[in-house]
Write a protein that holds these residues in place. Structure first.
Motif, PDB file in Angstrom:
ATOM      1  N   PHE A   3       0.871  -1.063   0.089  1.00 54.57           N
ATOM      2  CA  PHE A   3       0.126   0.010   0.062  1.00 54.57           C
ATOM      3  C   PHE A   3       0.899   1.285  -0.052  1.00 54.57           C
ATOM      4  O   PHE A   3       0.701   2.253  -0.395  1.00 54.57           O
ATOM      5  CB  PHE A   3      -0.877  -0.029   1.060  1.00 54.57           C
ATOM      6  N   ASP A   7       4.397   1.543  -6.936  1.00 53.06           N
ATOM      7  CA  ASP A   7       3.172   2.261  -7.407  1.00 53.06           C
ATOM      8  C   ASP A   7       2.166   1.193  -7.313  1.00 53.06           C
ATOM      9  O   ASP A   7       2.003  -0.045  -7.941  1.00 53.06           O
ATOM     10  CB  ASP A   7       3.448   2.375  -8.993  1.00 53.06           C
ATOM     11  N   PRO A   8       0.974   1.212  -6.477  1.00 51.40           N
ATOM     12  CA  PRO A   8       0.054   0.248  -6.407  1.00 51.40           C
ATOM     13  C   PRO A   8      -0.692   0.193  -7.623  1.00 51.40           C
ATOM     14  O   PRO A   8      -1.372  -1.048  -8.033  1.00 51.40           O
ATOM     15  CB  PRO A   8      -0.988   1.192  -5.548  1.00 51.40           C
ATOM     16  N   ALA A   9      -0.589   1.250  -8.776  1.00 48.31           N
ATOM     17  CA  ALA A   9      -1.492   0.856  -9.863  1.00 48.31           C
ATOM     18  C   ALA A   9      -0.885  -0.241 -10.705  1.00 48.31           C
ATOM     19  O   ALA A   9      -1.297  -0.531 -11.656  1.00 48.31           O
ATOM     20  CB  ALA A   9      -1.503   2.311 -10.782  1.00 48.31           C
ATOM     21  N   LEU A  11       0.127  -3.242  -9.478  1.00 44.67           N
ATOM     22  CA  LEU A  11      -0.391  -4.554  -9.063  1.00 44.67           C
ATOM     23  C   LEU A  11      -1.811  -5.038  -9.793  1.00 44.67           C
ATOM     24  O   LEU A  11      -2.472  -4.039 -10.411  1.00 44.67           O
ATOM     25  CB  LEU A  11      -0.860  -4.553  -7.671  1.00 44.67           C
ATOM     26  N   ARG A  16      -4.498  -6.570  -5.734  1.00 42.97           N
ATOM     27  CA  ARG A  16      -5.221  -5.355  -4.946  1.00 42.97           C
ATOM     28  C   ARG A  16      -6.418  -5.791  -4.005  1.00 42.97           C
ATOM     29  O   ARG A  16      -6.873  -5.478  -2.928  1.00 42.97           O
ATOM     30  CB  ARG A  16      -5.655  -4.292  -5.949  1.00 42.97           C
ATOM     31  N   LEU A  36      -2.270   5.502   5.039  1.00 44.73           N
ATOM     32  CA  LEU A  36      -2.351   5.601   3.659  1.00 44.73           C
ATOM     33  C   LEU A  36      -2.595   6.719   3.156  1.00 44.73           C
ATOM     34  O   LEU A  36      -3.535   7.553   3.130  1.00 44.73           O
ATOM     35  CB  LEU A  36      -3.723   4.445   3.338  1.00 44.73           C
ATOM     36  N   SER A  40      -1.331   7.210  -2.972  1.00 39.65           N
ATOM     37  CA  SER A  40      -1.280   5.713  -3.132  1.00 39.65           C
ATOM     38  C   SER A  40      -2.719   5.310  -3.287  1.00 39.65           C
ATOM     39  O   SER A  40      -2.837   4.342  -4.082  1.00 39.65           O
ATOM     40  CB  SER A  40      -0.528   4.995  -1.897  1.00 39.65           C
ATOM     41  N   LEU A  41      -3.247   5.876  -2.411  1.00 39.14           N
ATOM     42  CA  LEU A  41      -4.846   5.022  -2.261  1.00 39.14           C
ATOM     43  C   LEU A  41      -5.582   5.388  -3.776  1.00 39.14           C
ATOM     44  O   LEU A  41      -6.242   4.748  -4.272  1.00 39.14           O
ATOM     45  CB  LEU A  41      -5.697   5.815  -1.206  1.00 39.14           C
ATOM     46  N   ARG A  43      -4.022   5.664  -6.696  1.00 38.88           N
ATOM     47  CA  ARG A  43      -3.528   4.740  -7.555  1.00 38.88           C
ATOM     48  C   ARG A  43      -4.007   3.221  -7.190  1.00 38.88           C
ATOM     49  O   ARG A  43      -3.885   2.462  -8.268  1.00 38.88           O
ATOM     50  CB  ARG A  43      -2.033   4.658  -7.755  1.00 38.88           C
ATOM     51  N   PHE A  44      -4.501   3.050  -6.304  1.00 38.37           N
ATOM     52  CA  PHE A  44      -4.895   1.577  -5.725  1.00 38.37           C
ATOM     53  C   PHE A  44      -6.331   1.507  -5.985  1.00 38.37           C
ATOM     54  O   PHE A  44      -6.734   0.353  -6.077  1.00 38.37           O
ATOM     55  CB  PHE A  44      -4.631   1.548  -4.065  1.00 38.37           C
ATOM     56  N   LEU A  73     -11.616   5.838  -0.789  1.00 38.97           N
ATOM     57  CA  LEU A  73     -11.165   4.863  -2.115  1.00 38.97           C
ATOM     58  C   LEU A  73     -12.185   5.644  -3.336  1.00 38.97           C
ATOM     59  O   LEU A  73     -11.476   5.902  -4.376  1.00 38.97           O
ATOM     60  CB  LEU A  73     -11.341   3.645  -1.928  1.00 38.97           C
TER      61      LEU A  73
END
Length: 256
Positions: A3, A7-9, A11, A16, A36, A40-41, A43-44, A73
């Motif tokens: 998290f 880069d969370p994107a 994943l 995810r 968080l 980051s959130l 892109r998650f 989110l």
């Protein structure tokens, strides 16, 4: 770790989903959750996460922390396929302040024109009863298209101005940014006249004193007068522009 690092994107959706399930389970158990950050959130939570968020919402929307997390989110990722969840959580549905704030942000980020219009009407009607932070965030997003000059003046007349939990309604800090959005001299002059009328109705303070409302309105008045000058002069209306500039400067000098 996934998290907050990398880069969370990048994943996969499956990864995810697994991470979300683990994080939500920690919230259910009231265990500590890592910080968080918004970037980051965002892109998650690309659009493909919507079905997962719906499953979590259906199971845990009455859990304060999980509810706010899902709404965050939706807001940060602009997950439009979950805009109905944002609408369902807004309009005073939940009583805790931070659900109201995150739901409002999610609605403003993802709602269609009808939802945004309904939310604007709710803010205008309930502004005296709800959080000033909630009102400010709506005004900041919806002015002047759905919350107009007259609406803003009506809100300013009754709302608590200044700092409050969650941020508050800091018209002294951000009023000039709203003024920048007004393109017509008539809107600007109506705003100036309305603000000055409200100041004239304020109880007098001691000699040389300045009321809290004076402090809140000063920057917006100065900015509005400046724009009237430039736009009226561009249209050849020099006399009126000069009068507004003079009245604004005289007000500022007296208040200061």
């Amino acid at each position: 770790m996934l998290f907050t690092a990398g880069d969370p994107a990048s994943l996969s959706l499956e990864t995810r989903q697994t991470l979300l399930a683990a994080l939500v389970e920690r919230m259910r158990r009231k265990e500590e959750v890592p910080h968080l950050d918004p970037g980051s959130l965002a892109r998650f939570a690309p659009p493909d996460i919507a079905p997962t968020l719906r499953v979590i919402w259906a199971a845990d929307k009455e859990h304060d922390e999980i509810r706010r997390f899902v709404l965050r989110l939706i807001s940060l990722g602009k997950v439009r396929d979950c805009s109905d969840l944002a609408v369902a959580a807004s309009f005073g549905r939940y009583q805790d302040l931070y659900t109201a704030i995150t739901a409002g942000r999610a609605l403003l980020a993802t709602g269609d024109e009808s939802a945004r219009r309904d939310y604007a009407e709710y803010i205008k009607l309930q502004c005296a009863l709800i959080s000033s932070t909630l009102v400010w965030e709506a005004v900041e997003d919806l002015f002047p298209q759905l919350i107009g000059v007259d609406d803003l003046l009506a809100i300013l007349k009754i709302i608590h101005l200044g700092d409050a939990e969650g941020g508050g309604f800091r018209f002294d800090w951000a009023g000039a940014k709203l003024v920048e959005r007004l393109m017509s001299a008539s809107d600007l002059t109506r705003l100036i006249e309305g603000l000055l009328q409200q100041l004239e109705a304020e109880p007098e303070v001691g000699i040389g004193g300045r009321s809290p409302r004076d402090e809140q309105y000063a920057t917006a008045l100065g900015a509005a007068a400046g724009y009237v000058v430039s736009r009226c002069c561009a249209n050849g209306v020099d006399r009126r522009a000069a009068a507004y500039r003079r009245s604004a400067y005289e007000y500022d000098a007296a208040a200061g």
